[in-house]
Design a protein around this motif. Structure first.
Motif, PDB file in Angstrom:
ATOM      1  N   ARG A 190       0.830  -1.213   0.000  1.00  0.00           N
ATOM      2  CA  ARG A 190       0.000   0.000   0.000  1.00  0.00           C
ATOM      3  C   ARG A 190       0.862   1.258   0.000  1.00  0.00           C
ATOM      4  O   ARG A 190       0.552   2.238  -0.691  1.00  0.00           O
ATOM      5  N   THR A 191       1.925   1.233   0.786  1.00  0.00           N
ATOM      6  CA  THR A 191       2.805   2.399   0.852  1.00  0.00           C
ATOM      7  C   THR A 191       3.421   2.689  -0.507  1.00  0.00           C
ATOM      8  O   THR A 191       3.475   3.840  -0.953  1.00  0.00           O
ATOM      9  N   ILE A 192       3.881   1.649  -1.193  1.00  0.00           N
ATOM     10  CA  ILE A 192       4.514   1.829  -2.505  1.00  0.00           C
ATOM     11  C   ILE A 192       3.502   2.364  -3.518  1.00  0.00           C
ATOM     12  O   ILE A 192       3.806   3.285  -4.295  1.00  0.00           O
ATOM     13  N   ILE A 193       2.305   1.805  -3.524  1.00  0.00           N
ATOM     14  CA  ILE A 193       1.282   2.263  -4.475  1.00  0.00           C
ATOM     15  C   ILE A 193       0.906   3.717  -4.207  1.00  0.00           C
ATOM     16  O   ILE A 193       0.820   4.541  -5.134  1.00  0.00           O
ATOM     17  N   ASN A 194       0.682   4.064  -2.934  1.00  0.00           N
ATOM     18  CA  ASN A 194       0.362   5.455  -2.601  1.00  0.00           C
ATOM     19  C   ASN A 194       1.510   6.388  -2.969  1.00  0.00           C
ATOM     20  O   ASN A 194       1.281   7.507  -3.451  1.00  0.00           O
ATOM     21  N   ALA A 195       2.731   5.928  -2.731  1.00  0.00           N
ATOM     22  CA  ALA A 195       3.897   6.762  -3.050  1.00  0.00           C
ATOM     23  C   ALA A 195       3.990   7.025  -4.548  1.00  0.00           C
ATOM     24  O   ALA A 195       4.308   8.148  -4.977  1.00  0.00           O
ATOM     25  N   LYS A 196       3.710   6.016  -5.350  1.00  0.00           N
ATOM     26  CA  LYS A 196       3.790   6.193  -6.802  1.00  0.00           C
ATOM     27  C   LYS A 196       2.724   7.159  -7.308  1.00  0.00           C
ATOM     28  O   LYS A 196       2.862   7.738  -8.383  1.00  0.00           O
ATOM     29  N   THR A 197       1.669   7.349  -6.521  1.00  0.00           N
ATOM     30  CA  THR A 197       0.631   8.306  -6.897  1.00  0.00           C
ATOM     31  C   THR A 197       1.119   9.740  -6.776  1.00  0.00           C
ATOM     32  O   THR A 197       0.726  10.608  -7.565  1.00  0.00           O
ATOM     33  N   ILE A 198       1.990  10.000  -5.788  1.00  0.00           N
ATOM     34  CA  ILE A 198       2.376  11.386  -5.528  1.00  0.00           C
ATOM     35  C   ILE A 198       3.810  11.713  -5.935  1.00  0.00           C
ATOM     36  O   ILE A 198       4.189  12.884  -5.972  1.00  0.00           O
ATOM     37  N   GLY A 199       4.620  10.718  -6.237  1.00  0.00           N
ATOM     38  CA  GLY A 199       6.013  11.010  -6.575  1.00  0.00           C
ATOM     39  C   GLY A 199       6.802   9.757  -6.870  1.00  0.00           C
ATOM     40  O   GLY A 199       6.247   8.706  -7.220  1.00  0.00           O
ATOM     41  N   LYS A 200       8.099   9.836  -6.679  1.00  0.00           N
ATOM     42  CA  LYS A 200       9.002   8.718  -6.953  1.00  0.00           C
ATOM     43  C   LYS A 200       9.389   8.054  -5.643  1.00  0.00           C
ATOM     44  O   LYS A 200       9.882   8.698  -4.721  1.00  0.00           O
ATOM     45  N   THR A 201       9.186   6.756  -5.583  1.00  0.00           N
ATOM     46  CA  THR A 201       9.477   6.019  -4.353  1.00  0.00           C
ATOM     47  C   THR A 201      10.980   5.901  -4.141  1.00  0.00           C
ATOM     48  O   THR A 201      11.728   5.547  -5.060  1.00  0.00           O
ATOM     49  N   GLN A 202      11.411   6.206  -2.925  1.00  0.00           N
ATOM     50  CA  GLN A 202      12.819   6.073  -2.551  1.00  0.00           C
ATOM     51  C   GLN A 202      12.958   4.860  -1.630  1.00  0.00           C
ATOM     52  O   GLN A 202      12.188   4.692  -0.692  1.00  0.00           O
ATOM     53  N   TYR A 203      13.961   4.045  -1.906  1.00  0.00           N
ATOM     54  CA  TYR A 203      14.177   2.838  -1.115  1.00  0.00           C
ATOM     55  C   TYR A 203      15.462   2.955  -0.307  1.00  0.00           C
ATOM     56  O   TYR A 203      16.374   3.723  -0.660  1.00  0.00           O
ATOM     57  N   LEU A 204      15.517   2.194   0.774  1.00  0.00           N
ATOM     58  CA  LEU A 204      16.727   2.128   1.589  1.00  0.00           C
ATOM     59  C   LEU A 204      17.650   1.061   1.026  1.00  0.00           C
ATOM     60  O   LEU A 204      17.200   0.037   0.497  1.00  0.00           O
TER      61      LEU A 204
END
Length: 435
Positions: A190-204
């Motif tokens: 869910r976090t990844i999908i929501n993040a892709k809605t508003i911007g570019k997902t950053q991973y550790l």
């Protein structure tokens, strides 16, 4: 509806009761449908306890749970789940697995139908909770071929598997372990999908996650004598209620979340480490008095951060550090969480800064210095949101307002440009509500 806030104690509960408790958590969190998904456990006799086929998940009772004996004899009023073959196949391939959860949670189904897996390096604890994620090719639901496909992936050492065009299946050393893995994996999705809605997902990267794991607290010395007056006990009860409520509302998951409350002066009570948040009880809460911890208990690894905030800010009497899927969308993208778009939210939260991952590590003073009456909350990149307040209910209210606001901002992004109010309007709000 069953009481799904009961503590899950695998040492004492019958498999039927454990399954009922967890299927309620899964169903009432919206992670499966009325007849979708199934849960099983294998006991020391080799008997498999499993949810029935085609029976409403919202009204199951312990009498509905089926048992398939080691010799193949079936007991119970229904048919075992149609997916029972892959549960049996997993147990055969992996004797260390004692519980299996299969469901169709929306985010993980989304990953399954685009035929990819979520990257658990999006938040630090997920890699350790979920482990590497396997992928099982499509086969007919309920078929032996599907059982073989999934069991083959589990045989390779995976404990969580995305099922192509289907959903997910996870295993665990017990049902508590399996549920924590299931819930954490869906949260990542869910976090990844929501993040892709508003911007570019950053991973550790792995090194950053290892640095997080190294933040196991240097334990405070133990108290020589512990006191539990009535006001202290009342705080324990309040913390327990808020943790359960946060889990129920989807703003905390089993594997992450810390709540603390000031008791007297700079003494406080805080949730423990390595206790599933759904199952926290009053007895689990850790008292910190005079810089010493309650004997025999390990407080949250963020205990030092709570202690520093209480020392520096007498107006703060409670703190919640948690993860929720829409706030974390901002946390894993670095996009501005602009509550000036919603005046009522700004009154509760004012401007919410985002600080770098690692700002919450021991010895860092960024967050204690940022917190103030004008800055009651911060977002920590790829980790959590920290919210402070006077009373614990007020702090929880702020958390709810923040998550609802983040959800509205995320949902608004595809339909148009966000329009915040201006500085003059903000000053009008400050003048009317905050002075």
């Amino acid at each position: 509806m069953q009481d799904f806030e009961t503590k899950l104690d695998t040492r004492m509960m019958h498999p039927k009761d454990q399954i009922i408790l967890v299927i309620n958590r899964v169903y009432y969190r919206g992670l499966t449908t009325t007849t979708g998904g199934n849960i099983s456990m294998i006991d020391g006799n080799g008997d498999i306890w499993v949810t029935p086929a085609g029976v409403d998940k919202g009204s199951l009772t312990r009498e509905d749970i089926m048992c398939v004996k080691k010799d193949g004899t079936i007991t119970g009023p229904h048919k075992p789940s149609s997916e029972y073959p892959f549960h049996r196949a997993i147990y055969k391939q992996r004797p260390d697995i004692k519980a299996v959860i299969h469901a169709h949670p929306p985010a993980l189904v989304s990953f399954s139908i685009v035929r990819t897996i979520p990257d658990t390096n999006v938040i630090p604890q997920a890699r350790n909770v979920c482990g590497p994620i396997g992928y099982a090719p499509y086969a007919l639901p309920g078929s032996d071929a599907l059982g073989d496909s999934i069991a083959n992936v589990f045989r390779e050492g995976y404990n969580a598997v995305i099922m192509e065009n289907h959903g997910t299946v996870v295993g665990g050393s017990d049902l508590k372990d399996a549920y924590q893995r299931f819930e954490t994996l869906e949260f990542c999705g869910r976090t990844i999908i929501n993040a892709k809605t508003i911007g570019k997902t950053q991973y550790l990267d792995d090194e950053e996650i290892e640095s997080f794991e190294a933040q196991i607290p240097v334990l405070q010395p133990e108290q020589e004598e512990v006191v539990f007056p009535s006001d202290e006990r009342e705080i324990r009860e309040e913390i327990t209620r808020i943790v359960r409520r946060a889990c129920q509302q989807g703003m905390m998951i089993s594997s992450y979340g810390t709540v603390s409350c000031r008791w007297r002066d700079n003494d406080f009570l805080i949730t423990p480490t390595n206790v599933h948040r759904w199952d926290i009880t009053r007895e689990d809460i850790v008292q910190i008095r005079g810089g010493r911890r309650e004997p025999g208990k390990i407080p949250s690894r963020s205990v030092w951060l709570h202690q520093e905030i209480y020392k520096r800010h007498p107006h703060v009497n409670s703190i919640i550090l948690t993860q929720s899927p829409y706030l974390m969308a901002f946390g894993v993208t670095g996009e501005k969480f602009d509550v000036r778009t919603i005046p009522e939210s700004w009154i509760f939260l004012q401007d919410v800064p985002i600080v770098p991952f690692g700002s919450h590590f021991k010895g860092k003073n960024i967050i204690p210095e940022l917190i103030s009456k004008d800055t009651p909350a911060v977002i920590i990149e790829n980790d959590s949101v920290l919210v402070t307040g006077d009373q614990l209910l007020q702090t929880f209210d702020r958390l709810e307002v923040a998550e609802f606001s983040a959800k509205s901002l995320t949902m608004a992004t595809p339909i148009g440009e966000l329009q915040p109010i201006g500085d003059n309007e903000v000053e009008d709000l400050r003048e009317k509500f905050l002075k």
